[in-house]
Structure formats: structure tokens, C-alpha cells
Design an enzyme around this catalytic site. Sequence first.
Site, short mmCIF file in Angstrom:
data_model
loop_
_atom_site.label_atom_id
_atom_site.label_comp_id
_atom_site.label_asym_id
_atom_site.label_seq_id
_atom_site.Cartn_x
_atom_site.Cartn_y
_atom_site.Cartn_z
N GLN A 51 -6.29 -8.79 -4.99
CA GLN A 51 -6.95 -7.69 -4.02
C GLN A 51 -7.92 -7.29 -4.50
O GLN A 51 -9.08 -5.83 -3.90
CB GLN A 51 -5.90 -6.92 -3.45
CG GLN A 51 -4.15 -7.34 -2.86
CD GLN A 51 -4.30 -6.19 -2.74
OE1 GLN A 51 -2.87 -5.79 -3.33
NE2 GLN A 51 -3.57 -5.39 -1.84
N CYS A 93 -0.26 -2.45 3.46
CA CYS A 93 -0.83 -2.88 2.30
C CYS A 93 -2.40 -2.24 2.59
O CYS A 93 -2.95 -1.83 2.86
CB CYS A 93 -1.26 -4.58 2.85
SG CYS A 93 -1.94 -5.32 1.44
N LEU A 94 -3.08 -2.23 1.02
CA LEU A 94 -3.79 -1.69 0.60
C LEU A 94 -5.48 -2.34 1.20
O LEU A 94 -6.01 -1.93 1.68
CB LEU A 94 -4.33 -2.00 -0.79
CG LEU A 94 -3.36 -0.51 -1.43
CD1 LEU A 94 -3.67 -0.91 -3.01
CD2 LEU A 94 -3.91 0.63 -1.22
N GLU A 136 4.09 -8.30 -3.95
CA GLU A 136 3.38 -8.53 -4.73
C GLU A 136 2.95 -9.75 -4.80
O GLU A 136 1.86 -11.07 -5.29
CB GLU A 136 2.89 -7.95 -5.74
CG GLU A 136 3.26 -6.43 -5.74
CD GLU A 136 2.09 -6.30 -4.70
OE1 GLU A 136 0.59 -6.41 -4.90
OE2 GLU A 136 2.32 -5.16 -3.96
ZN ZN Z 1 -0.49 -5.83 -0.02
#
Ligand code: ZN
Length: 171
Positions: A51, A93-94, A136
Site C-alpha cells: 500500500q 481500505c486505505l 492485511e
Molecule cells: Zn486495505
Amino acid sequence: MVYPIVKFGDPVLEHEAEIVTEFDTPELHKFLEDMFESMYAAKGVGLAAPQIGFARKIAVIDASNGENSGDKIVLINPQIVHTEGKQEGEEGCLSIPGFREQVRRAKRVIVRAMNAKGEEFEKTGEDLLARAFLHETDHLNGRLYITHISALKRDLMRRKIKKLQRAGDWE
Ligand code: ZN
């Protein structure tokens, strides 16, 4: 340092990351610090290395979002070794900002992973922590939470994101 969060559409999010083989190096310790910093800056409870653009099997989690330093968890090369029960709940989710969906997950899981020193450990998570372990670990295997929702909802989400991308609102 705080890294920008990679958004859905970047291939790094949908490929399995590489296993970490070197431990306890200054680079790894610095990287973990940067991961926590980046996660807190983004107000997340978990962050996987892909990410922030690194295809390595490293994730950090803090279900207290920085309130309690004892809650900081580092997962390197994690594997889910046990799951039980079910929970329904909203997940986001970021890397997919602005969207949340109901996702069914196991209620209790055991994750086996390594710490920064390369020592193997197992940790049990329930509820939010179980969800974070699963979310994750999925990331490190190139899976996003939207693979757990219906195809119909996923397509709708993809269309909305395409629109945002075209408008230049997704970078
Ligand atoms: Zn995520």
C-alpha cells in the site's frame, strides 16, 4: 517518513508480495517506523507494505490507532493458521478511500508471522483484530477486501472508481 498511500488500480496491490529474508537490519527497522508513521497519518488501523509501493510481506496493525503503544503489531511473512466463527461488519481500505462494504470474516483467527528480529510467533485475534489480520494478510497475497463481496457490488464499485479516475480524483 510518511509515504503516500497507493490506490486501487495500481498493480502492486493485486500481486503477491515477496517474502522477507533479511531481519534485524537498520533498513528494516526504519521501514517499520515509516510504515507505522504512514498508517497513523492516514488514520488507519492496519497497513500492508504494497500500500506504500513496496512488494514485501510486511504489515503493521494498531487497532487502537496510536492510543496505546502496546497495541502495535508487526507481521512479517504472515500466514493465517486457524480461523473460527463468523462476523459481519463494514470494512474499508486505505487504498480504496470513500468506500465501505459489509464483509463476512472469521470471528477468531490465529496468525503465524515473524517479528523484526526474524523470530516466529503466533497471535490470536478476535473481532476487529481478527478482521485486521485477515485484511492485511490478504493484501500481502495480492487480495483486496472487495474480492469478498458480491460480483455485482464489486462491479458497481469499479465503475464508480473508473469515473473518479477519469475525473482525476483518484491519485
Ligand atoms: Zn486495505
